[in-house]
Design a protein around this motif. Structure first.
Motif, short mmCIF file in Angstrom:
data_model
loop_
_atom_site.label_atom_id
_atom_site.label_comp_id
_atom_site.label_asym_id
_atom_site.label_seq_id
_atom_site.Cartn_x
_atom_site.Cartn_y
_atom_site.Cartn_z
N VAL A 196 0.83 -1.21 0.00
CA VAL A 196 0.00 0.00 0.00
C VAL A 196 0.87 1.26 0.00
O VAL A 196 0.60 2.22 -0.71
N ILE A 197 1.91 1.21 0.82
CA ILE A 197 2.78 2.38 0.90
C ILE A 197 3.46 2.64 -0.43
O ILE A 197 3.57 3.79 -0.86
N VAL A 198 3.89 1.57 -1.07
CA VAL A 198 4.58 1.75 -2.35
C VAL A 198 3.68 2.41 -3.37
O VAL A 198 4.06 3.37 -4.05
N VAL A 199 2.45 1.88 -3.48
CA VAL A 199 1.53 2.45 -4.46
C VAL A 199 1.25 3.91 -4.13
O VAL A 199 1.33 4.80 -4.99
N GLN A 200 0.94 4.16 -2.87
CA GLN A 200 0.60 5.54 -2.48
C GLN A 200 1.77 6.48 -2.70
O GLN A 200 1.60 7.60 -3.15
N SER A 201 2.97 6.00 -2.37
CA SER A 201 4.13 6.87 -2.53
C SER A 201 4.37 7.20 -3.99
O SER A 201 4.71 8.33 -4.31
N THR A 202 4.20 6.21 -4.86
CA THR A 202 4.40 6.49 -6.27
C THR A 202 3.41 7.55 -6.74
O THR A 202 3.77 8.50 -7.43
N LEU A 203 2.15 7.37 -6.35
CA LEU A 203 1.16 8.36 -6.75
C LEU A 203 1.45 9.71 -6.13
O LEU A 203 1.25 10.75 -6.74
N PHE A 204 1.94 9.66 -4.87
CA PHE A 204 2.26 10.91 -4.20
C PHE A 204 3.38 11.67 -4.88
O PHE A 204 3.43 12.89 -4.84
N MET A 205 4.31 10.94 -5.47
CA MET A 205 5.40 11.63 -6.16
C MET A 205 4.84 12.56 -7.21
O MET A 205 5.27 13.70 -7.36
N GLY A 206 3.85 12.06 -7.94
CA GLY A 206 3.23 12.90 -8.95
C GLY A 206 2.56 14.11 -8.32
O GLY A 206 2.69 15.23 -8.79
N ILE A 207 1.86 13.86 -7.22
CA ILE A 207 1.13 14.95 -6.58
C ILE A 207 2.08 15.98 -5.98
O ILE A 207 1.87 17.18 -6.10
N THR A 208 3.14 15.50 -5.31
CA THR A 208 4.06 16.46 -4.71
C THR A 208 4.77 17.27 -5.79
O THR A 208 5.03 18.46 -5.60
N LEU A 209 5.07 16.63 -6.90
CA LEU A 209 5.68 17.37 -8.00
C LEU A 209 4.72 18.45 -8.48
O LEU A 209 5.11 19.59 -8.73
N LEU A 210 3.45 18.09 -8.58
CA LEU A 210 2.43 19.04 -9.01
C LEU A 210 2.35 20.22 -8.04
O LEU A 210 2.34 21.38 -8.45
N TYR A 211 2.31 19.92 -6.75
CA TYR A 211 2.23 21.00 -5.76
C TYR A 211 3.48 21.85 -5.78
O TYR A 211 3.42 23.08 -5.72
N ALA A 212 4.63 21.19 -5.84
CA ALA A 212 5.88 21.95 -5.82
C ALA A 212 5.97 22.85 -7.05
O ALA A 212 6.35 24.01 -6.95
N ALA A 213 5.57 22.30 -8.21
CA ALA A 213 5.59 23.11 -9.42
C ALA A 213 4.60 24.25 -9.30
O ALA A 213 4.85 25.37 -9.74
N GLY A 214 3.45 23.96 -8.68
CA GLY A 214 2.46 25.00 -8.48
C GLY A 214 2.99 26.13 -7.62
O GLY A 214 2.81 27.30 -7.92
N LEU A 215 3.66 25.77 -6.54
CA LEU A 215 4.24 26.79 -5.67
C LEU A 215 5.33 27.55 -6.40
O LEU A 215 5.47 28.76 -6.25
N GLY A 216 6.10 26.84 -7.21
CA GLY A 216 7.12 27.50 -8.01
C GLY A 216 6.51 28.46 -9.00
O GLY A 216 6.99 29.57 -9.19
N PHE A 217 5.43 28.02 -9.62
CA PHE A 217 4.71 28.86 -10.58
C PHE A 217 4.28 30.17 -9.93
O PHE A 217 4.34 31.24 -10.54
N LEU A 218 3.83 30.10 -8.68
CA LEU A 218 3.36 31.29 -7.99
C LEU A 218 4.51 32.13 -7.47
O LEU A 218 4.28 33.18 -6.88
N GLY A 219 5.73 31.67 -7.69
CA GLY A 219 6.87 32.46 -7.26
C GLY A 219 7.31 32.17 -5.84
O GLY A 219 8.10 32.91 -5.27
N LEU A 220 6.80 31.09 -5.25
CA LEU A 220 7.09 30.83 -3.85
C LEU A 220 8.12 29.73 -3.66
O LEU A 220 8.45 29.37 -2.55
N GLY A 221 8.62 29.18 -4.76
CA GLY A 221 9.55 28.07 -4.63
C GLY A 221 10.98 28.52 -4.79
O GLY A 221 11.45 29.41 -4.09
N ALA A 222 11.65 27.92 -5.75
CA ALA A 222 13.03 28.29 -6.00
C ALA A 222 13.07 29.76 -6.39
O ALA A 222 12.26 30.23 -7.18
#
Lengths: 277, 537, 306
Positions: A196-222
């Motif tokens: 279960v953890i493996v599946v969730q983590s893989t899916l989470f990678m996509g989601i965290t990338l999405l959120y991180a990119a979203g925050l970057g898009f708004l100018g709050l990341g790198a």
């Protein structure tokens, strides 16, 4: 034994293999990116501002004359670090809490479950965003903020699984035999929640990338001038007409990588699902 | 089997037909819904206002009170609502507006204005000398935070001589006074409104005599001005002006290209070719009086060291910025001011020379560059390419060993941070762009006189030089234009060498305008007027 | 049934309280003087002192929290630093815009997702099913801030069919709703498909089919109602998820809602407003979960006795 079966099933899924391939590509680029980039991603060269694709700059240049391809290649690494870091963070905090809740039940469970429910009351991206507003911008903070937003889901998921597993005969008999709690958890619970953890983590990678990119898009990341896919997409917003390549390529990179994680996660879920029809 | 068949034949037709009817009903319902939606779309299209002019701007008007507005773009909005005594034409000539005539005493200390009669404020209060006195008093009122007292200079008091005659008395002669009387900060507002409304209400809804009234202000979204039907002069042509707040230059351009709005304020230079290629939109690009430069906070070491500032001035390739980032929508600065200014003096530019820069830094004691991170405060969307220029500056300074951290802030927070008192000032660097009516006093005095330090006004470099102070004060009261010019020359030379403000380029005001819009008036100090404009069908 | 409803509503209260604790801590966890944070960077010392008194910021943390809670009960969420209007006013002005956007998007996604998902399940492993699965996987992977920009580029700039952002006419809804639903529809479609597939194989459905009832009736009366639970769950989750996504969507489309207000407040360091928005949106999520749970009870009364 389980993993060999999983791999066999996975091999049959074309979608899963495509996903795996995309992810491996992503990891490869993150590691090798800065080495194979032809140009310095930070060096500005105003005379070449906003040029289209050319022999020198295969994807064109941005407004400060920096090579887009080089910045894309170097921008993979921060994205990768955030992905893996945030998911890792969520796992390290969420899994033990979930196990405790599901195994020990009672008051412990009540506290842990309430904590998870509380965090889940906030829309996840909003939670990450407000954390950034509180602690400040930058890649490290993005990692922390996005990581925290994954914790409650891990807790919930692991808790539910632990609950079920704890009812199984081999566990109850171990308890009856007087094995220590820690022993049971390590021997019986953990191995069985791993799928279960493996599946969730893989899916989470996509989601965290999405959120991180979203925050970057708004100018709050790198922060400038560091290349990061979300930030590059955000900077390209103003050039939709004159230079769409600024938005197109980082967006494509983000999309393809997230797709990879989702494809693989989906295939893994099917492979590990014992009730697959 | 037979039983089932019997059951089926009895039960099924009923249910079948009922559900089939339901299905038909569903389909009909969707059809009506779709038709209604289509009709709605058509109707809204047909009744779209065409005596409304829609403008998209990038900055949110934080305050609309004439005395407290913080920048030219907001002043532009205020101008349609609140009028000044005088009006400055695009050729810098002064004409009567609320004052029908005026005279200056031989000593240069007294200005007498005849106020136009029969004019009413939007709240029906009559315009008279009392109201003028009230408005001028607000500028010198120490309780009202205004950065624009420099426009009225040594204003001592205002006297009401008669119901329609007002006299302004200065403690010293002040050459640019009449320019100030044409500037938004001195607009005449209704004393009744100021007294009756709470300060929070008034700053968003000022009451003046202008051709438009403020109908509504939705923070962050739009300001709507509606025609003043009781205006004392010719009625404005548009019935309504809608100012939409759209922070993204790209979105503004998209909106004007698709016809959603009529004027897009400040488009990106990179989009100019696109505007020129599109027949439905026209480019209006006019050299303005706005100079953009890097401002050093001289109260924070090491930027208190002249040599460091000069070193960094050499580190920036201003030509490349003007040509490549601004793409011809700007011209390299050749002095402290734009060439159109009275008091402009040409000075040799700080040539781009990173080697010299490093050498000077070494001489100043920083052979390995500056260790402390320089906080560079800036706002996005105020002037074209401001963010990109700041990033370029960051890169250039990085190459000579200065680590710059960019801090982006929204306009009102940015102004608040900039106007922090010296001990709380958070920035080392900021991109300062400054544009005023073309008299050197309005720029040099506000930016460099030691009495103009924040939080009072915009001497953001906290510059303090007794000699420059003296020169600027003398120039302000000097009546002989040649002597004045020479005083400004002397001050410019000192300021150039001290370089508290490294000027980079003079920016154009670039508007993308609906090609059907007629009679748009544009001013070199970055203002425009649509009062006499209309959309041709 | 009533007992269930009351119990369920009652369970929300501790959650709401917990949410207020977290939003309260948001401004207290910042470095520096919280009074100055709330008053604004450039407020005079007198104003800062006033704020300190008013919120009891020189008292212990629990006391401060009670003051905060008390104000909340009276509907007072503080004053915006940026606009000097009350936070409640600022939020309520924009709340309907965001709510309409999210509701419309979820509704469109739900309708489309359920229909296609059901179809996919019935004709599973067909070509259309595979296409639908692929499209849904793509849809869930496309960042909305990218799809939004690309859609504006195509439909507003190139084709000039639709407005490029902004608010005012029904036409302005089309692109934002499409972008937002694209993300949701994928998940709803997938859950519907698996849930319906699951139910399709259950005995009572096969009995209904063998009775010879037209497929349409079988689906409607027997399948969908039973498959609805997980679908409802995902719809509720998507609604909550979109409330976070509006920050990005509203920024791209210049939509005057809570999302763009949040961004404006972040860049203005306007903490009272940030706090207020987070609180309101969390409340909406809690309300959504409540409605979903109550809907469960309506659809499957067995839940009440569980």
């Amino acid at each position: 034994m389980l993993w060999r079966n999983v791999w066999k099933t996975l091999k049959k899924s074309r979608i899963g293999l495509v996903g795996l391939g995309l992810i491996l590509l992503f990891v490869l680029i993150s590691i090798l990116g800065p080495l194979i980039a032809l140009h310095d991603p930070l060096k500005i060269n105003l005379a070449y501002s906003l040029e289209g694709p050319s022999r020198d700059a295969w994807l064109g240049t941005d407004v400060l004359g920096r090579d887009i391809l080089s910045r894309l290649l170097c921008g993979a690494r921060p994205s990768l670090l955030i992905c893996f870091g945030a998911v890792g963070f969520g796992m390290i905090i969420g899994v033990p809490l979930g196990v405790c809740g599901g195994y020990f039940r009672g008051k412990v469970d009540l506290v842990i479950r309430s904590l998870a429910d509380l965090l889940l009351a906030f829309p996840p991206f909003l939670l990450a965003l407000s954390l950034i507003a509180a602690i400040g911008v930058g890649l490290n903070n993005v990692l922390l903020a996005v990581g925290i937003s994954t914790v409650p889901v891990y807790i919930r998921l692991v808790r539910a699984e632990t609950f079920t597993i704890a009812e199984e005969d081999y566990v109850t008999s171990s308890v009856a035999l007087g094995r220590s709690n820690t022993g049971i958890i390590i021997a019986h619970i953990l191995p069985n929640i791993i799928p279960v953890i493996v599946v969730q983590s893989t899916l989470f990678m996509g989601i965290t990338l999405l959120y991180a990119a979203g925050l970057g898009f708004l100018g709050l990341g790198a922060q400038q001038p560091q290349p990061e896919w979300g930030a590059m997409l955000g900077a390209g917003r103003n050039y939709i007409f004159s230079a769409p390549q600024l938005s197109l390529f980082p967006g494509l990179a983000i999309f393809v990588t997230i797709l990879g994680f989702n494809l693989l996660g989906d295939a893994l879920r099917d492979a590990l699902d014992p009730y697959q029809t | 089997m037979t039983l089932l068949k019997v059951v089926q034949s009895e039960v099924v037709p009923e249910t079948q037909s009922r559900l089939l009817k339901e299905g038909k009903v569903m389909r009909k319902f969707f059809a009506v819904l779709l038709a209604g939606l289509a009709l709605l779309l058509i109707v809204t299209g047909v009744f779209a206002q065409d005596d409304t002019i829609k403008i998209a701007i990038g900055v949110e008007p934080d305050v609309l009170d004439p005395v407290r507005q913080s920048t030219v773009l907001i002043a532009n909005i205020v101008d349609f609502t609140c009028e000044t005594l005088l009006y400055m034409t695009p050729d810098s000539e002064l004409e009567p507006l609320l004052a029908t005539s005026w005279s200056v005493s031989p000593s240069g200390l007294e200005y007498t204005f005849n106020i136009r009669q029969g004019v009413k404020f939007h709240d029906s209060t009559p315009l008279n000398a009392e109201a003028v006195k009230f408005s001028f008093d607000r500028i010198i009122d120490p309780n009202i935070p205004t950065p624009w007292s420099g426009y009225v200079g040594p204003l001592e008091r205002v006297e009401v001589v008669d119901e329609y005659i007002v006299r302004v008395i200065l403690s010293k002669p002040f050459a640019p006074f009449l320019t100030g009387a044409a500037y938004t900060a001195t607009a005449i507002v209704s004393p009744t409104a100021v007294r009756d409304m709470s300060p929070e209400e008034f700053i968003f809804s000022p009451v003046g005599t202008g051709p438009f009234k403020i109908e509504s202000y939705v923070p962050g979204v739009r300001v709507v001005q509606v025609r003043n039907e009781d205006y004392w002069g010719d009625l404005a042509l548009p019935k309504k002006i809608i100012w939409n707040i759209v922070p993204e230059a790209g979105t503004r351009l998209a909106q004007v290209l698709s016809g959603d709005i009529d004027i897009a304020y400040q488009i990106s230079p990179a989009d100019i070719p696109r505007v020129e290629a599109n027949p439905s939109v026209e480019l209006v690009s006019v050299p303005s009086t706005r100079t953009m430069g890097l401002c050093f906070n001289t109260s924070k070491p090491p930027y208190d060291d002249k040599k460091v500032r000069q070193a960094l001035a050499h580190a920036i390739d201003a030509d490349a910025i003007a040509e490549d980032i601004m793409r011809g929508a700007a011209s390299r600065s050749t002095g402290l001011l734009a060439p159109s200014f009275f008091g402009y003096y040409e000075l040799p530019p700080y040539e781009y020379n990173p080697e010299l820069s490093k050498q000077l830094l070494a001489e100043a004691g920083y052979p390995d560059g500056i260790d402390d991170i320089a906080m560079f405060f800036h706002t996005a969307g105020r002037t074209p390419m401001d963010t990109e220029v700041c990033q370029a500056i960051q890169a250039y300074l990085g190459e000579v060993g200065v680590d710059v951290a960019l801090v982006t802030m929204d306009w009102s927070a940015f102004i608040a941070a900039l106007l922090s008192p010296r001990d709380k000032s958070p920035y080392h660097l900021t991109n300062l762009s400054w544009g005023t009516p073309p008299d050197a006093h309005h720029t040099l005095y506000t930016l460099f006189h030691s009495s103009m330090h924040p939080p009072k006004s915009f001497n953001l470099s906290f510059y303090s030089n007794a000699e420059v102070d003296r020169l600027l004060e003398e120039a302000a009261v000097e009546v002989d234009r040649n002597v004045r010019r020479d005083l400004y020359r002397q001050a410019s030379v000192i300021l150039w060498e001290d370089v508290p403000w490294d000027t980079l380029y003079v920016v154009n005001m670039s508007l993308a305008v609906n090609a059907d819009l007629r009679d748009l008036i544009v001013y070199p100090w970055e203002k425009f007027s649509v009062v006499k404009s209309y959309l041709e069908k | 049934m009533l007992g269930y409803v009351i119990k369920r509503i009652g369970l929300s209260f501790p959650l709401i309280l917990g949410v207020t604790v977290i939003t309260f801590l948001l401004t207290r966890v910042l470095p520096g003087d919280p009074a100055r944070t709330i008053a604004g960077v450039n407020a005079t010392n007198e104003v800062v002192e006033q704020i300190r008194q008013k919120f009891g910021l020189n008292q212990s943390l629990p006391v401060q929290y009670f003051v905060y809670l008390k104000d909340l009960f009276r509907g007072n969420m503080g004053v915006s630093i940026r606009s000097t209007k009350s936070v409640m006013q600022e939020i309520m002005a924009r709340f309907p815009n965001s709510l309409s956007l999210v509701t419309l998007s979820v509704a469109c996604a739900a309708v489309f997702g359920i229909v296609v998902g059901t179809f996919s399940a019935i004709h599973h492993y067909s070509v259309l099913d595979h296409i639908a699965t692929l499209v849904s996987l793509f849809g869930v992977s496309i960042p909305i801030f990218w799809s939004g920009l690309m859609l504006i580029s195509l439909f507003s700039v190139t084709l000039r069919w639709l407005p490029a952002g902004g608010f005012g006419t029904p036409a302005h809804f089309i692109l934002p709703v499409f972008s937002l639903s694209l993300y949701c529809v994928a998940n709803i479609m997938r859950v519907t498909r698996s849930s319906v597939l699951d139910v399709l194989h259950r005995p009572h459905v096969q009995v209904a089919e063998s009775k010879g009832l037209p497929q349409w009736i079988v689906i409607y009366k027997h399948v969908v109602r039973n498959a609805l639970m997980p679908i409802l769950t995902i719809i509720g989750l998507q609604f909550g998820s979109l409330l976070g996504g509006i920050v990005l969507a509203e920024t791209v489309f210049a939509w005057p809602g809570l999302g763009s207000l949040l961004m404006l407040s972040v860049f203005s360091r306007d903490y009272p407003v940030i706090q207020g928005i987070v609180l309101i949106l969390a409340m909406v999520v809690i309300a959504t979960n409540l409605v979903t749970d109550l809907a469960y009870a309506v659809i499957d009364p067995r839940v009440v006795y569980a």
